[in-house]
Design a protein around this motif. Sequence first.
Motif, short mmCIF file in Angstrom:
data_model
loop_
_atom_site.label_atom_id
_atom_site.label_comp_id
_atom_site.label_asym_id
_atom_site.label_seq_id
_atom_site.Cartn_x
_atom_site.Cartn_y
_atom_site.Cartn_z
N PHE A 1 -9.35 -4.60 1.28
CA PHE A 1 -9.77 -3.31 0.80
C PHE A 1 -10.03 -2.80 -0.06
CE2 PHE A 1 -4.56 -4.98 3.05
CZ PHE A 1 -5.07 -4.36 3.30
N ARG B 1 2.39 -3.98 11.04
CA ARG B 1 1.51 -3.02 9.73
C ARG B 1 2.42 -3.83 8.13
NH1 ARG B 1 1.87 3.42 9.50
NH2 ARG B 1 -0.22 2.51 8.03
N ARG C 1 1.19 -0.56 -0.15
CA ARG C 1 0.23 0.00 -0.14
C ARG C 1 0.93 1.30 0.29
NH1 ARG C 1 -4.64 -0.12 4.36
NH2 ARG C 1 -5.59 1.71 2.97
N GLU D 1 0.10 4.25 2.22
CA GLU D 1 1.15 4.16 3.77
C GLU D 1 2.11 4.06 3.94
OE1 GLU D 1 -1.48 3.81 6.20
OE2 GLU D 1 -2.91 4.74 4.88
N LYS E 1 3.49 7.43 4.26
CA LYS E 1 3.74 8.40 5.51
C LYS E 1 5.09 7.69 6.84
CE LYS E 1 -1.84 8.12 5.16
NZ LYS E 1 -2.99 7.54 5.47
N GLU E 2 4.46 6.54 5.85
CA GLU E 2 6.52 6.22 7.07
C GLU E 2 7.26 6.77 6.63
OE1 GLU E 2 5.26 4.41 9.70
OE2 GLU E 2 3.64 3.18 9.87
N ARG F 1 -5.37 -6.07 8.08
CA ARG F 1 -5.46 -4.68 8.79
C ARG F 1 -5.64 -3.65 8.27
NH1 ARG F 1 -2.13 -5.06 14.12
NH2 ARG F 1 -1.61 -2.76 13.91
N PRO F 2 -7.06 -2.80 8.72
CA PRO F 2 -6.51 -1.49 7.90
C PRO F 2 -5.51 -0.30 7.87
CG PRO F 2 -7.58 -1.36 10.52
CD PRO F 2 -7.30 -3.25 10.52
N ASP F 3 -4.27 -0.37 8.92
CA ASP F 3 -3.56 0.13 8.42
C ASP F 3 -1.94 -0.32 8.16
OD1 ASP F 3 -2.73 -1.75 10.71
OD2 ASP F 3 -2.09 -0.24 12.04
N THR F 4 -2.15 -1.57 7.23
CA THR F 4 -1.55 -2.50 6.09
C THR F 4 -0.18 -1.60 5.84
OG1 THR F 4 -2.78 -3.83 6.66
CG2 THR F 4 -1.30 -4.15 4.77
N VAL F 5 0.79 -1.47 5.78
CA VAL F 5 1.77 -0.90 4.54
C VAL F 5 1.93 -2.48 3.64
CG1 VAL F 5 3.74 -0.51 4.63
CG2 VAL F 5 2.64 0.39 6.55
#
Length: 315
Positions: free
Chosen positions: A300, A266, A180, A183, A186-187, A278-282
């Motif tokens: 997703f 993640r 993703r 995401e 963002k990291e 997980r909704p916050d998956t990377v």
Amino acid sequence: MKKPSTPTSYLLLAPLAILLLVFLLPSLRPSPRDASDGLGVLCARRAGLSNATAVAAPPPVDVSSPPPSEPIDFSLLVGVLTMPSRRERRDIVRMAYALQPRAARARVDVRFVFCDVTDPVDAALLAVEIKRHGDIMVLNCTENMNDGKTYAYFSSVPRLFASGRRYDYVMKTDDDTYLRVAELAKELRGKPREDVYLGYGYAMGGQPMPFMHGMGYVVSWDVASWVAGAEEILARNDTLGPEDLMFGKWLNLAGRGRNRYDLKPRMYDLNWDMDNFRPDTVAVHTLKTNQRWAATFKYFNVTAGIKPSDLHHLP
């Protein structure tokens, strides 16, 4: 009123036909943009595939292309290690990247990475992919899993992108990983631009993360450049063996990649029951079947929002 004869009717239509030819023919010619060359094969050693580089390819489509007016915080090259025979998988992975939301203020390019293509059928079919997508890298190595392909990738990137289009970060991932991009961006945003080693960290021998899991990891450009020039890696014959563990070994012995970031939980493997999304998956890994890719797309919401049409009726 007497109707005009057939020859007279053709004469009356002739001016209209001429006008249509004048105005329509230019629009049917390919535009300069359509004819532009893409990256195509960046490093092809075999004649069968090298011939493909003479064919104009479309420019590679960036996964994340900010508008010209938007400033870019960083750039990332994602190399997806794959094999010529996995054409269906590459089509799925291409769609997985193309249908994602754009990562703001970042330029992210995805390339599929091969070693030398020696089979003439594979070479011909891969040349079609190059012409259509322009997202292929062919390296000077023998196709393998744990016999130096990762080294060939990281050591080739700094040379291949030395002029102009260099990146802040370089990533290695696999064709059974759903990454993703937004995401991950963002990291990376706010992280250092040097000495970075980021991924799913493995704990071993009392160390929290001596190396990163092969599902996908990121290094900064300077780390990739160091790999390209590190003669000690070849001197120790350290390109052979479990490649992701060996990559960590290279960095540990040289004191490189000291800015390490562990993205667990993640980044993870999908379990047998496919119920640990997980909704916050990377990144989610081990998507080795179409069923697993379908479950991932459904979770997703990749398949959501299809406009109703009489042309398709999906469950």
